[in-house]
Write an enzyme that holds these catalytic residues in place. Sequence first.
Site, PDB file in Angstrom:
ATOM      1  N   CYS A 424      36.472  66.181  42.420  1.00  0.00           N
ATOM      2  CA  CYS A 424      36.453  64.578  42.845  1.00  0.00           C
ATOM      3  C   CYS A 424      35.623  64.012  41.790  1.00  0.00           C
ATOM      4  CB  CYS A 424      36.534  64.233  43.995  1.00  0.00           C
ATOM      5  SG  CYS A 424      34.722  64.645  44.918  1.00  0.00           S
ATOM      6  N   HIS A 468      33.139  62.810  48.929  1.00  0.00           N
ATOM      7  CA  HIS A 468      34.236  62.457  47.945  1.00  0.00           C
ATOM      8  C   HIS A 468      33.807  61.263  47.142  1.00  0.00           C
ATOM      9  CE1 HIS A 468      38.210  62.760  46.691  1.00  0.00           C
ATOM     10  NE2 HIS A 468      38.660  61.591  46.934  1.00  0.00           N
ATOM     11  N   ASP A 484      42.275  56.311  43.750  1.00  0.00           N
ATOM     12  CA  ASP A 484      41.803  57.805  43.903  1.00  0.00           C
ATOM     13  C   ASP A 484      42.438  58.565  42.800  1.00  0.00           C
ATOM     14  OD1 ASP A 484      40.481  59.981  44.518  1.00  0.00           O
ATOM     15  OD2 ASP A 484      40.714  59.766  46.620  1.00  0.00           O
TER      16      ASP A 484
END
Length: 668
Positions: A424, A468, A484
């Site tokens: 991520c 994250h 995202d």
Amino acid sequence: MAFFGNQKIADSSHSKPKKYVNRQSLLGLLFAQGSAVLLHFSQAPIWLLLLAVVVFIWRLQILRSQWSFPNRFVRLCLVIFSMAAVVLYYKEWYALEPMVSLLIIAFLLKLLEVDQQRDALILIFVGYFVTASAFLFDQGIISTLLGIFVLWSLTACMVVLHGSRIQYLSRRTVRMVSVLLIQSVPLMLLMLFVFPRIGALWSVPIQSSSAVTGVSDSMSPGDFSQLTRSRKLAFRVSFDDDRIPDPSQRYWRGLVFTEFDGRRWERPKGANLYKGKEPDKTEFIADGPTFNYEVILEPTNTPWIYSIPLAEVTDKRFIRSAANEMWLRDPVTQRIKYKASSTLNYRTRERDERLKQSLMLPKGYNPRSIEMAQKWRRESISTENYIKKILNFYNQKFTYTLSPPKLGQHTVDEFLFSSQSGFCEHFSSSFVVLMRAAGIPARVVVGYQGGKWNDADNYLLVRQYDAHAWAEVWFSDKGWVRVDPTAAVAPNRIEQGLLDTLSVADQDLLEHSGLPSFDWINRLSLKWDSINYRWQSWVLSYDQDTQSTFLKKLLGEVTSTRLAILLIAPGMIMLIIFGFFTLRNISKPTLRKVKLYQALIRRLERRGVPSVAGEPLTDHCKRATHTIPDKKDLIHKLSHSINTCLYSSEDDISNHSYKELKQLIHRL
């Protein structure tokens, strides 16, 4: 002085001989001390635990008459070693943790010179303090139960120390100590519910070395892929009603990074809130449904907390930063509990200087990425179209993995054009760089995403592997909007969680619990976590406000007069009960040998042999043999046995002998 069985015997020339600790008391004391030190197992340094093992072995050898007591030189060396270890191990030795360590060291080393009852009593009293100090670090169910057991062990040592021929684990000792602890429960409840809550034990600052760190205050390639390998608990969340945000909306916001040096992302310089300085205000406009929830956060050794944006926390301990971060004024070194209300639909108004910070890129880094971004921006008709183009690029060519390759100087260039595999932090970092290169303000946000729902008690479990990183992009008409990029590559990561997204090879990189993965074990694990959650929720909830609410319900209006009555009334009731049983015991002897004597007299009177005032038991029994000739041998045996008991110590009468004599009397 002389020695016998490694225990000193006072010289007869002394008028007041010293009382030395017997072997039974020392063994009990050693057991109690080991249990007390075990309470600190989770936070005590390894060298302190090794010192405890050395002391226990040494003391056992002294009891076995194999070793002698340490002389002054050895004791001095142990003290110097312990002090040096404390100073070297703790960065700030004048704090809670090193002070507790010094208390444990004194508790341990004192055992090596205990031979008199006075020393043993001191050790027992210090043991109570060592036990209490353990709850500064952990108030879980296991620690609480172990703490009660340690208190029982220390109290049993005191009983054995003062008793005559009392065994440490005898039924009599168990009963006596249990009664003593039960008698202290009313006082404990009185102090819990009535006495003012000056501050909870878990509010005492703990040194940073003991805390477990989650999300850090900076981010570079590989940080999150290492953090997410841990299965440790980050926090638990329970919602007040049935309205729970969807998995795709569970973004637990932590920190916002705007400074980028080509490899590492950090918060703006001078934006450190450790000092508790009130940040500049940014206007937030909320519009939409609100979610009310409660978070129990594990120790992180960092002052920021996690919440779903846009969050409102009424607790005065928290402050909000200009980037919509929530901070405590001190690092979270103990498990804390807080309530929040979040609105998912909101809009912000940002200052121009902060928007300029969200456009800055270091010179000389990632030239290919910057060139590609500027080209794609010229080809795009809008910001939305440009973002869609980047996300399609991720979706077509990139892979999501927990073990990405290492990157060099131009991290974004190497990720976008060479490795094309990452976690991520790789996607969020490269996405923000591409946005800034195109003249669009953007920033990195880190925290946690998702969580596992526990159906046993209806709350959310968020673990370290849920850590994250995502991005926020500025739109003039909407404010900061979450984007995202990881969702473009691995949509299952957002909807279902990390474990359902990783490949088999990546799942092997996660920490394992050491238990086989069976459904019944997983259910049992969730049930145990549910029990822990309820306990922690109750313990952390009982603060000054809860106590004040309880007293208002109990007293109506909290005044000094009513509080005094509430304090005095239970004490008076306890005194009346104690006085009743004391007076009853005075009028009715309770010694077992007296009970046997009275039982025999009553039995003989029933058989037609009345007692005569002042008559010895022997004469009474002689008369009984003439009246009851068939029980002559039994009466002689009872006369001799009970006379022996009457002139013996109460402790000399064993339970077996007492029961046997009662049966013989019953045979009359």
